[in-house]
Design a protein around this motif. Structure first.
Motif, PDB file in Angstrom:
ATOM      1  N   GLU A 117       0.723  -1.335  -0.031  1.00  0.00           N
ATOM      2  CA  GLU A 117      -0.100   0.071   0.020  1.00  0.00           C
ATOM      3  C   GLU A 117       0.956   1.212  -0.017  1.00  0.00           C
ATOM      4  N   GLU A 118       1.933   1.087   0.722  1.00  0.00           N
ATOM      5  CA  GLU A 118       3.001   2.268   0.787  1.00  0.00           C
ATOM      6  C   GLU A 118       3.587   2.611  -0.537  1.00  0.00           C
ATOM      7  N   LEU A 119       3.936   1.449  -1.260  1.00  0.00           N
ATOM      8  CA  LEU A 119       4.546   1.699  -2.420  1.00  0.00           C
ATOM      9  C   LEU A 119       3.584   2.214  -3.469  1.00  0.00           C
ATOM     10  N   TYR A 120       2.376   1.561  -3.410  1.00  0.00           N
ATOM     11  CA  TYR A 120       1.271   2.033  -4.407  1.00  0.00           C
ATOM     12  C   TYR A 120       1.179   3.669  -4.214  1.00  0.00           C
ATOM     13  N   GLN A 121       1.024   4.184  -2.861  1.00  0.00           N
ATOM     14  CA  GLN A 121       0.766   5.635  -2.674  1.00  0.00           C
ATOM     15  C   GLN A 121       1.877   6.560  -3.223  1.00  0.00           C
ATOM     16  N   ILE A 122       3.260   5.903  -3.062  1.00  0.00           N
ATOM     17  CA  ILE A 122       4.284   6.537  -3.477  1.00  0.00           C
ATOM     18  C   ILE A 122       4.389   6.559  -5.217  1.00  0.00           C
ATOM     19  N   MET A 123       3.930   5.642  -5.538  1.00  0.00           N
ATOM     20  CA  MET A 123       4.095   5.573  -7.144  1.00  0.00           C
ATOM     21  C   MET A 123       2.965   6.418  -7.775  1.00  0.00           C
ATOM     22  N   ILE A 124       1.850   6.583  -7.165  1.00  0.00           N
ATOM     23  CA  ILE A 124       0.684   7.109  -7.716  1.00  0.00           C
ATOM     24  C   ILE A 124       1.000   8.694  -7.285  1.00  0.00           C
ATOM     25  N   ARG A 125       1.535   8.929  -6.118  1.00  0.00           N
ATOM     26  CA  ARG A 125       1.653  10.390  -5.876  1.00  0.00           C
ATOM     27  C   ARG A 125       2.915  10.820  -6.348  1.00  0.00           C
ATOM     28  N   SER A 126       4.086  10.072  -6.451  1.00  0.00           N
ATOM     29  CA  SER A 126       5.117  10.549  -6.937  1.00  0.00           C
ATOM     30  C   SER A 126       5.291  10.727  -8.373  1.00  0.00           C
ATOM     31  N   ILE A 127       4.699   9.635  -8.999  1.00  0.00           N
ATOM     32  CA  ILE A 127       5.119   9.612 -10.616  1.00  0.00           C
ATOM     33  C   ILE A 127       3.751   9.728 -11.279  1.00  0.00           C
ATOM     34  N   PHE A 128       2.737   9.062 -11.308  1.00  0.00           N
ATOM     35  CA  PHE A 128       1.578   9.119 -11.847  1.00  0.00           C
ATOM     36  C   PHE A 128       0.789  10.389 -11.983  1.00  0.00           C
ATOM     37  N   LEU A 129       0.461  10.740 -10.693  1.00  0.00           N
ATOM     38  CA  LEU A 129      -0.012  12.201 -10.666  1.00  0.00           C
ATOM     39  C   LEU A 129       0.767  13.369 -11.300  1.00  0.00           C
ATOM     40  N   PHE A 130       1.927  13.239 -11.120  1.00  0.00           N
ATOM     41  CA  PHE A 130       2.966  14.324 -11.563  1.00  0.00           C
ATOM     42  C   PHE A 130       2.793  14.231 -13.179  1.00  0.00           C
ATOM     43  N   LEU A 131       2.784  12.952 -13.516  1.00  0.00           N
ATOM     44  CA  LEU A 131       2.624  12.772 -15.005  1.00  0.00           C
ATOM     45  C   LEU A 131       0.985  13.392 -15.537  1.00  0.00           C
ATOM     46  N   ASP A 132      -0.012  13.066 -14.711  1.00  0.00           N
ATOM     47  CA  ASP A 132      -1.230  13.694 -14.974  1.00  0.00           C
ATOM     48  C   ASP A 132      -1.153  15.276 -14.970  1.00  0.00           C
ATOM     49  N   ARG A 133      -0.500  15.659 -14.252  1.00  0.00           N
ATOM     50  CA  ARG A 133      -0.611  17.243 -14.452  1.00  0.00           C
ATOM     51  C   ARG A 133       0.427  18.054 -15.294  1.00  0.00           C
ATOM     52  N   THR A 134       1.256  17.006 -15.747  1.00  0.00           N
ATOM     53  CA  THR A 134       2.087  17.746 -16.808  1.00  0.00           C
ATOM     54  C   THR A 134       1.877  17.306 -18.062  1.00  0.00           C
ATOM     55  N   TYR A 135       2.259  15.897 -18.382  1.00  0.00           N
ATOM     56  CA  TYR A 135       2.188  15.330 -19.747  1.00  0.00           C
ATOM     57  C   TYR A 135       0.979  15.048 -20.460  1.00  0.00           C
ATOM     58  N   VAL A 136      -0.169  14.691 -19.466  1.00  0.00           N
ATOM     59  CA  VAL A 136      -1.445  14.439 -20.036  1.00  0.00           C
ATOM     60  C   VAL A 136      -2.229  15.799 -20.195  1.00  0.00           C
ATOM     61  N   LEU A 137      -1.795  16.681 -19.405  1.00  0.00           N
ATOM     62  CA  LEU A 137      -2.584  17.956 -19.489  1.00  0.00           C
ATOM     63  C   LEU A 137      -2.166  18.623 -20.999  1.00  0.00           C
ATOM     64  N   GLN A 138      -1.074  18.209 -21.425  1.00  0.00           N
ATOM     65  CA  GLN A 138      -0.453  19.026 -22.851  1.00  0.00           C
ATOM     66  C   GLN A 138      -1.136  18.080 -23.789  1.00  0.00           C
ATOM     67  N   ASN A 139      -1.654  16.870 -23.746  1.00  0.00           N
ATOM     68  CA  ASN A 139      -2.074  15.940 -24.662  1.00  0.00           C
ATOM     69  C   ASN A 139      -3.556  15.728 -24.595  1.00  0.00           C
ATOM     70  N   SER A 140      -4.515  16.431 -25.158  1.00  0.00           N
ATOM     71  CA  SER A 140      -6.005  16.376 -24.841  1.00  0.00           C
ATOM     72  C   SER A 140      -6.565  14.923 -25.193  1.00  0.00           C
ATOM     73  N   THR A 141      -5.691  14.340 -26.163  1.00  0.00           N
ATOM     74  CA  THR A 141      -6.493  12.896 -26.480  1.00  0.00           C
ATOM     75  C   THR A 141      -6.269  11.988 -25.771  1.00  0.00           C
TER      76      THR A 141
END
Length: 765
Positions: A86-110
């Motif tokens: 659970e701790e690793l899951y939180q770290i992955m989501i919080r540290s990596i994927f949510l950062f990608l959501d805010r940066t990379y995904v916002l720049q690609n609307s599709t």
């Protein structure tokens, strides 16, 4: 990256995304309300920076990367991981994927957001797997089944699992259909079993409990869309399939025992089911008719019939008010049911209702206060509305009212007039016109007696008897058969004095003396002392004989008084066989025989000074009852004749069945029409074409259904009407055709003094 709030482990619904991000509903709502000038005048939302900049723990970045590095190496080397998944899951989501959501995904609307992509992958690769889905759904259903059986289960687990299915949009197809199917089977079997095992109140309690449990499940862990089909399933299997069985098994029992809470519960539950109220209405009506018929039909219960009907009506009203929420359907059907059963025995209920009112309005009734008496009269009027033979009620009520007024036995003039106003309001002024005339006669008689007493004071020999006479208009009062009795010389002299006085003021009128309801007060001396007796005129004549001797035979008394045989037997029975035995009968016995002898009882004792023995006058004889019924029968003949003439003049041509139906609508009492008599009646008036259907029923007399009379009598039993099928009032010349009414003389209505009033005889017996 390190300052982001970790996402909770629950699933959210799949919604559309903008630039790859899903906007939370709460933020969207906040944004709407934050618009300046929005609905409701909400304030503009202002977002400000924190006063103190948030700080991450020391070495946070280094420790996080170290954990990720060790986790990746452990996966590659297939070794165990020393960190919590659970701790690793939180770290992955919080540290990596949510950062990608805010940066990379916002720049690609599709591109979809990481969250939406994760739900899609989970649905396609895990929950869509048949084995996984089957085991998951079966496990959920098993937990629900255990809970329904009374076991404790983990409700939070059920809430999470069903929430997951709802978020993945597979709740309805994968779970709800199977859940409702098993629910249907469960409650179908349970309903069949419990209907055999339990009584109706216990079964209804169980149904209510089940409905509450299922409603609680919807609130706790089921999706709200399941509520309507789930509750409908429970209602159908536990109630809808057993409506008739429940009513047949338990409704009569609940009503007999007046179990208000159980009846309330039954009404509430049946109101939830389609067709439930209609089934309850039908059985409710059947119960009222059946129970009421047992009260009305049995002649042995005639004595208590009216009180039983009033009690039953009170009980039914209470059930409607408390249990059935004063439903208009139940009220109307109750009225129809009462009207149906109360007229299954023609005329008798109307007669007994009139007698019940008489017993309550008669002097000496100490059972009720004025308020209670008024309420009782209101209840009686409700029963009165149901009866069809209102003319029967009028005849018996009129006869009893006459006795109360003439014998002075009315408890309250206000109560009498209150009852009169109720009848007038219910049936109109024509119904009570004669009754009102009776009260007017009594008032006029009081004025006449004031002048008569003044007249007597101016006489040379006023006499020792105080005479009161009631002058009655013949058309208003019941018909009394005149009885010629042998009055004492003092009474005859007073009659002549009053006749001279009255005819001197009202010339041209004819007086007809009625002695039946006369009464007197006699003074008597016994060894114990002086007593006063309130007696009828017939009792007075008998007792005055014992001033001339100590004993007389039955034949001696009959010859001396001239009282009719049956009336004399009643009179002697009241004096010699009742509680106050002023006379002694030899031989002893309750019945008066021709050879009996009567002696003056000098040893008579009684605790009261004034003793009432004239209650005999208030009792109805069999002859009076038959006579009253006969008068109603005759009046109905006139009403039927007139109604047929009116109908046929208007319709010209009419079938037999339609004529009977129209007659019943106009007259409100059952009639049977015979063809031969009807044809003759119509021919007399040449009213038009008579259809052959009118002659199909044969020869006979038209007759209303009156107790003690056959509705259809053969010609041999019809007397005048058989010899000439035309009604007597139609045989007379047109100028003399009148309905029943007051007798007319040259100077107007003929007043008739119908009774002796308070006679006072001084001296001793």
């Amino acid at each position: 990256m390190a300052d982001e709030t970790p996402r909770k482990g629950s699933f959210s619904a799949l919604v559309g995304h903008t630039n790859g991000l899903t906007k939370p509903a709460s933020l969207a709502a906040a944004a709407v309300t934050a618009k300046p000038g929005g609905a409701g005048g909400s304030k503009k939302l202002v977002i400000k920076n924190f006063r103190d900049r948030p700080k991450l723990p020391d070495n946070y970045t280094q420790d996080t990367w170290q954990k990720l590095h060790e986790a990746v190496r452990a996966i590659q080397s297939s070794t165990s991981i020393r960190y919590n998944l659970e701790e690793l899951y939180q770290i992955m989501i919080r540290s990596i994927f949510l950062f990608l959501d805010r940066t990379y995904v916002l720049q690609n609307s599709t591109l979809p957001s990481i969250w939406d992509m994760g739900l899609e992958l989970f649905r396609n690769h895990i929950i869509s797997d048949k084995m996984v889905q089957t085991k998951t759904i079966d496990g959920i259903l098993l937990l629900i089944e255990r809970e329904r059986s009374g076991e404790a289960v983990d409700r939070s687990l059920l809430r999470s699992l069903l929430g997951m299915l709802s978020d993945l949009q597979v709740y309805k197809d994968s779970f709800e259909l199977k859940f409702l199917e098993e629910t249907n089977c469960l409650y179908a079997a349970e309903g069949q079993r419990l209907m055999q095992e339990r009584e109706v109140p216990e079964y209804l309690d169980h149904v209510s409990k089940r409905l509450e449990e299922e409603a609680d499940r919807v609130i706790t862990y089921l999706d709200h869309s399941t509520q309507k089909p789930l509750i409908a399933c429970v209602e159908k299997q536990l109630l809808g399939e057993h409506l008739t069985a429940i009513l047949q098994k338990g409704l009569d029992h609940l009503l007999d025992e007046n179990r208000v809470p159980d009846l309330t519960q039954m009404y509430q539950l049946f109101s939830r089911v389609r067709g439930g109220q209609q089934a309850l209405l039908q059985h409710w009506s059947d119960y009222i008719k059946t129970f009421g018929t047992t009260i009305v039909i049995n002649p042995e219960k005639d004595k208590d019939m009216v009180q039983d009907l009033l009690d039953f009506k009170d009980r039914v009203d209470h059930v409607i008010d408390v249990c059935f929420q004063r439903s208009e359907k139940f009220v109307n059907l109750m009225k129809e049911s009462f009207e149906t059963f109360i007229n299954k025995r023609p005329n008798k209920p109307a007669e007994l209702i009139a007698k019940h009112v008489d017993s309550k309005l008669r002097a000496g009734n100490k059972e009720a206060t004025d308020e209670e008496l008024e309420r009782m009269l209101d209840k009686v009027m409700i029963l009165f509305r149901f009866i069809h033979g209102k003319d029967v009620f009028e005849a018996f009520y009129k006869k009893d009212l006459a006795k109360r007024l003439l014998v002075g036995k009315s408890a309250s003039v206000d109560a009498e007039k209150s009852m009169l106003s109720k009848l007038k309001h219910e049936c109109g002024a024509a119904f009570t016109s004669k009754l009102e005339g009776m009260f007017k006669d009594m008032e006029l008689s009081k004025d006449i007696m004031v002048h008569f007493k003044q007249y007597m004071q101016n006489q040379s020999d006023p006499g020792s008897i105080d005479l009161t006479v009631n002058i009655l208009t013949m058309g208003y009062w019941p018909t009394y058969t005149p009885m010629e009795v042998h009055l004492t010389p003092e009474m005859i002299k007073l009659q002549e004095v009053f006749k001279t006085f009255y005819l001197g003021k009202h010339s041209g009128r004819k007086l007809q003396w009625q002695t039946t309801l006369g009464h007197a007060v006699l003074k008597a001396e016994f060894k114990e002392g002086k007593k006063e007796f309130q007696v009828s005129l017939f009792q007075t004549l008998v007792l005055l004989m014992f001033n001339e001797g100590d004993g007389f035979s039955f034949e001696d008394i009959r010859m001396a008084t001239g009282i009719e045989d049956s009336e004399l037997r009643r009179t002697l029975q009241s004096l010699a066989c009742g509680k106050a035995r002023v006379l002694l009968k030899s031989p002893k016995g309750k019945e008066v025989e021709d050879g009996d002898k009567f002696l003056f009882n000098a040893e008579f004792k009684h605790k009261l000074f004034r003793i009432k023995i004239n209650q005999i006058q208030m009792k109805e004889t069999v002859e009076e009852q038959v006579s009253t019924t006969e008068r109603v029968f005759q009046d109905r003949q006139y009403q039927i004749d007139a109604a047929i003439v009116r109908i046929m003049k208007m319709r010209k041509t009419l079938g037999h069945n339609l004529l009977v139906s129209e007659l019943y609508n106009q007259l409100k009492f059952p009639v049977k029409v015979s063809g031969h008599w009807l044809v003759e009646l119509l021919r007399l008036h040449t009213l038009g074409t008579v259809r052959p259907s009118l002659t199909a029923s044969g020869v006979g007399c038209l007759s209303p259904d009156v107790a003690g009379h056959s509705p259809q009598r053969p010609p041999s039993e019809c007397g005048e009407r058989a010899a000439s099928p035309v009604p007597r009032w139609l045989q007379r010349p047109p100028s003399s055709r009148r309905g029943p009414g007051p007798r007319l003389s040259a100077s107007g209505v003929s007043p008739v003094p119908a009774s002796w009033g308070s006679q006072r005889a001084s001296g001793s017996l």
